[in-house]
Design a protein around this motif. Sequence first.
Motif, PDB file in Angstrom:
ATOM      1  N   SER A   1      -1.342   2.728   5.533  1.00 47.00           N
ATOM      2  CA  SER A   1      -0.053   3.442   5.522  1.00 47.00           C
ATOM      3  C   SER A   1       0.459   3.819   4.141  1.00 47.00           C
ATOM      4  O   SER A   1       0.976   4.908   3.956  1.00 47.00           O
ATOM      5  N   GLU A   2       0.404   2.880   3.219  1.00 43.96           N
ATOM      6  CA  GLU A   2       1.133   3.102   1.956  1.00 43.96           C
ATOM      7  C   GLU A   2       0.449   4.213   1.166  1.00 43.96           C
ATOM      8  O   GLU A   2      -0.754   4.171   0.930  1.00 43.96           O
ATOM      9  N   SER A   3       1.257   5.193   0.724  1.00 44.57           N
ATOM     10  CA  SER A   3       0.670   6.444   0.224  1.00 44.57           C
ATOM     11  C   SER A   3      -0.222   6.261  -1.004  1.00 44.57           C
ATOM     12  O   SER A   3      -1.259   6.903  -1.113  1.00 44.57           O
ATOM     13  N   SER A   4       0.154   5.409  -1.952  1.00 46.00           N
ATOM     14  CA  SER A   4      -0.692   5.258  -3.156  1.00 46.00           C
ATOM     15  C   SER A   4      -2.008   4.572  -2.794  1.00 46.00           C
ATOM     16  O   SER A   4      -3.067   4.918  -3.318  1.00 46.00           O
ATOM     17  N   ALA A   5      -1.929   3.592  -1.890  1.00 47.88           N
ATOM     18  CA  ALA A   5      -3.138   2.872  -1.475  1.00 47.88           C
ATOM     19  C   ALA A   5      -4.061   3.792  -0.680  1.00 47.88           C
ATOM     20  O   ALA A   5      -5.279   3.799  -0.881  1.00 47.88           O
TER      21      ALA A   5
ATOM     22  N   ASN B   1       2.670  -3.837   3.820  1.00 47.36           N
ATOM     23  CA  ASN B   1       3.230  -3.153   2.662  1.00 47.36           C
ATOM     24  C   ASN B   1       4.275  -4.059   2.000  1.00 47.36           C
ATOM     25  O   ASN B   1       4.702  -5.048   2.614  1.00 47.36           O
ATOM     26  N   PRO B   2       4.720  -3.761   0.770  1.00 44.21           N
ATOM     27  CA  PRO B   2       5.781  -4.576   0.169  1.00 44.21           C
ATOM     28  C   PRO B   2       7.022  -4.724   1.059  1.00 44.21           C
ATOM     29  O   PRO B   2       7.420  -3.794   1.767  1.00 44.21           O
ATOM     30  N   ALA B   3       7.596  -5.920   0.986  1.00 45.00           N
ATOM     31  CA  ALA B   3       8.812  -6.251   1.746  1.00 45.00           C
ATOM     32  C   ALA B   3      10.042  -6.018   0.865  1.00 45.00           C
ATOM     33  O   ALA B   3       9.916  -5.666  -0.310  1.00 45.00           O
TER      34      ALA B   3
ATOM     35  N   THR C   1       1.679  -5.983  -0.010  1.00 44.80           N
ATOM     36  CA  THR C   1       1.324  -5.292  -1.256  1.00 44.80           C
ATOM     37  C   THR C   1       0.832  -3.869  -0.994  1.00 44.80           C
ATOM     38  O   THR C   1       0.308  -3.573   0.087  1.00 44.80           O
ATOM     39  N   CYS C   2       0.995  -3.028  -2.010  1.00 41.57           N
ATOM     40  CA  CYS C   2       0.432  -1.676  -1.969  1.00 41.57           C
ATOM     41  C   CYS C   2      -0.942  -1.654  -2.629  1.00 41.57           C
ATOM     42  O   CYS C   2      -1.524  -0.588  -2.788  1.00 41.57           O
ATOM     43  N   THR C   3      -1.455  -2.801  -3.016  1.00 37.78           N
ATOM     44  CA  THR C   3      -2.804  -2.869  -3.597  1.00 37.78           C
ATOM     45  C   THR C   3      -3.684  -3.882  -2.846  1.00 37.78           C
ATOM     46  O   THR C   3      -4.244  -4.795  -3.466  1.00 37.78           O
TER      47      THR C   3
ATOM     48  N   THR D   1       7.098  -7.365  -3.251  1.00 34.42           N
ATOM     49  CA  THR D   1       8.158  -6.358  -3.140  1.00 34.42           C
ATOM     50  C   THR D   1       8.067  -5.334  -4.263  1.00 34.42           C
ATOM     51  O   THR D   1       7.163  -5.407  -5.098  1.00 34.42           O
ATOM     52  N   CYS D   2       9.004  -4.379  -4.278  1.00 38.34           N
ATOM     53  CA  CYS D   2       9.070  -3.413  -5.378  1.00 38.34           C
ATOM     54  C   CYS D   2      10.425  -2.717  -5.370  1.00 38.34           C
ATOM     55  O   CYS D   2      11.204  -2.882  -4.444  1.00 38.34           O
ATOM     56  N   VAL D   3      10.675  -1.898  -6.421  1.00 40.01           N
ATOM     57  CA  VAL D   3      11.992  -1.245  -6.543  1.00 40.01           C
ATOM     58  C   VAL D   3      12.301  -0.262  -5.419  1.00 40.01           C
ATOM     59  O   VAL D   3      13.456   0.048  -5.174  1.00 40.01           O
ATOM     60  N   ALA D   4      11.265   0.238  -4.769  1.00 41.39           N
ATOM     61  CA  ALA D   4      11.508   1.250  -3.737  1.00 41.39           C
ATOM     62  C   ALA D   4      12.049   0.636  -2.449  1.00 41.39           C
ATOM     63  O   ALA D   4      12.696   1.312  -1.659  1.00 41.39           O
ATOM     64  N   VAL D   5      11.767  -0.636  -2.226  1.00 37.90           N
ATOM     65  CA  VAL D   5      12.097  -1.209  -0.913  1.00 37.90           C
ATOM     66  C   VAL D   5      13.074  -2.393  -0.980  1.00 37.90           C
ATOM     67  O   VAL D   5      13.462  -2.942   0.047  1.00 37.90           O
TER      68      VAL D   5
ATOM     69  N   LEU E   1       7.948  -2.754 -14.047  1.00 35.65           N
ATOM     70  CA  LEU E   1       6.524  -2.420 -14.201  1.00 35.65           C
ATOM     71  C   LEU E   1       5.801  -2.969 -12.974  1.00 35.65           C
ATOM     72  O   LEU E   1       6.149  -4.050 -12.494  1.00 35.65           O
ATOM     73  N   GLY E   2       4.821  -2.217 -12.499  1.00 38.78           N
ATOM     74  CA  GLY E   2       4.086  -2.721 -11.331  1.00 38.78           C
ATOM     75  C   GLY E   2       4.210  -1.802 -10.140  1.00 38.78           C
ATOM     76  O   GLY E   2       4.310  -2.257  -8.998  1.00 38.78           O
ATOM     77  N   CYS E   3       4.171  -0.496 -10.383  1.00 38.16           N
ATOM     78  CA  CYS E   3       4.147   0.492  -9.305  1.00 38.16           C
ATOM     79  C   CYS E   3       2.975   1.407  -9.550  1.00 38.16           C
ATOM     80  O   CYS E   3       3.020   2.189 -10.493  1.00 38.16           O
ATOM     81  N   PRO E   4       1.899   1.327  -8.773  1.00 35.99           N
ATOM     82  CA  PRO E   4       1.586   0.313  -7.761  1.00 35.99           C
ATOM     83  C   PRO E   4       1.476  -1.100  -8.370  1.00 35.99           C
ATOM     84  O   PRO E   4       1.348  -1.230  -9.584  1.00 35.99           O
ATOM     85  N   HIS E   5       1.506  -2.089  -7.505  1.00 35.37           N
ATOM     86  CA  HIS E   5       1.480  -3.489  -7.941  1.00 35.37           C
ATOM     87  C   HIS E   5       0.441  -3.741  -9.031  1.00 35.37           C
ATOM     88  O   HIS E   5      -0.704  -3.270  -8.951  1.00 35.37           O
ATOM     89  N   CYS E   6       0.855  -4.511 -10.043  1.00 41.83           N
ATOM     90  CA  CYS E   6      -0.006  -4.765 -11.217  1.00 41.83           C
ATOM     91  C   CYS E   6      -1.325  -5.431 -10.834  1.00 41.83           C
ATOM     92  O   CYS E   6      -1.367  -6.337  -9.999  1.00 41.83           O
TER      93      CYS E   6
ATOM     94  N   ALA F   1       5.746   7.338 -12.247  1.00 41.94           N
ATOM     95  CA  ALA F   1       6.475   8.493 -11.692  1.00 41.94           C
ATOM     96  C   ALA F   1       6.907   8.220 -10.255  1.00 41.94           C
ATOM     97  O   ALA F   1       7.947   8.680  -9.800  1.00 41.94           O
ATOM     98  N   LYS F   2       6.105   7.438  -9.524  1.00 34.40           N
ATOM     99  CA  LYS F   2       6.470   7.137  -8.134  1.00 34.40           C
ATOM    100  C   LYS F   2       7.700   6.230  -8.092  1.00 34.40           C
ATOM    101  O   LYS F   2       8.601   6.428  -7.271  1.00 34.40           O
ATOM    102  N   ALA F   3       7.733   5.237  -8.986  1.00 34.96           N
ATOM    103  CA  ALA F   3       8.901   4.337  -9.021  1.00 34.96           C
ATOM    104  C   ALA F   3      10.156   5.147  -9.329  1.00 34.96           C
ATOM    105  O   ALA F   3      11.230   4.885  -8.767  1.00 34.96           O
TER     106      ALA F   3
END
Length: 400
Positions: free
Chosen positions: A137-141, A79-81, A118-120, A348-352, A290-295, A367-369
């Motif tokens: 694991s990752e919910s969107s994936a 998953n994203p670090a 990555t989540c994608t 990575t992403c804004v959540a982590v 931008l990029g949630c889930p990853h672009c 909405a998830k971000a």
Amino acid sequence: MQLTHEEQNVLNGEEGPGKQKAMEILVALGKIYNATRLFPIKSVQVAGVSYNNLGDAGLEFLQQWANQNAKASVPAMLNPAGMDLKNWQNQGITKQFAEKQQDVIHAYTQMGIKPDCTCTPYLIGMQPEYGQHVAWSESSAVTYINSIIGARTNREGGPSALASAIIGKTPYYGLHLQENRQPDMLVKIKTDLKNSVEFSALGYHLGKNYPEKIPYITGIKHATQSKLKALSASIVTYGGPPLFHIENITAEAKKKTVKKPEKQNMIDEKDIKKAIQEINDSGPIDLIFLGCPHCSLEELEKIALLLKNKKVHKETWIATARKTMERAKHKGIIKPIETSGAKVVCDTCVAVTPLKGRFHGLATNSAKACYYSRGTNALHCMIGSTEKCIKIATEENNEC
Ligand code: F3S
């Protein structure tokens, strides 16, 4: 739970403490959910990667497991670090955090997990097939591969996914079983959902108002991958299960292996507008994400076109998987983004990533971000289309 002779041997520690620990986790999980047996899986995606969430206790747990010679037996990604693993300075990450984060990645790679964060994973070569059993694991994936592709996975926690990677099996319960994949309600969409934000809003509405219900959605004629990613991310974030069906679009609805329920709920333009209003809260914006889930490559291409010959005046992050970034770079898509001053952040992403105190207001198309930025990083959030987010990023003295 019925174990085979070999599985019992692993549980007894005959193949070492690393595998024994993994088997103990799977057996405990199986008992909780009344699984009758373990079932082989084809791939794993492991959450619990950001040092921001793991802390020293989580890192030590992983290092200990890695030192017990535990190794993945099926293809597995992460998953994203908590940071871009190469350009972390660009994100304002401290050296101390970066070292700890690298230690986490090292423990995972020692266990044979690919350091693709990555989540994608389905966009970078780990796409399960229809009907294939996996442990992600990752919910969107999880929601995307269950719904769009028709693969089968429960929403695994970090340790259970890692245990599955080591054993190559998962307890056979939940969404692995055909009977649990049937929809519980019919939802008719009475409005044309124009963009990813409106698909995100649909997910918010469904998750919030019908938690735990698997919807069978009608009234959507066409949906791009980007819109389906957005719906997958938001429905599960706001309370829904990690599976939905859309008539003529998602795998099991197309193959008619699920039955369309009779009782119908309507969702109209008013519901979507209300959802968008509820996701938003106001305040000055100092970060565009931008990029949630990853672009995907297509999403990066669109952002590059919107940013061409422009300059951003606010911190702007475009998140993607490193492999997607490399493909985009090859096609000349990254240059116009970086020339504008926006940052392409990988892994990575804004959540982590640690943002608390550094930024105060976020503009995003996801909405998830919004949900996680508010929760983890105490940001107030505005949701808007990709075009609107780029406008905010590039306008001088924007008063959002
Ligand atoms: Fe992916 Fe992070 Fe969003 S893990 S789905 S970019 S919150």
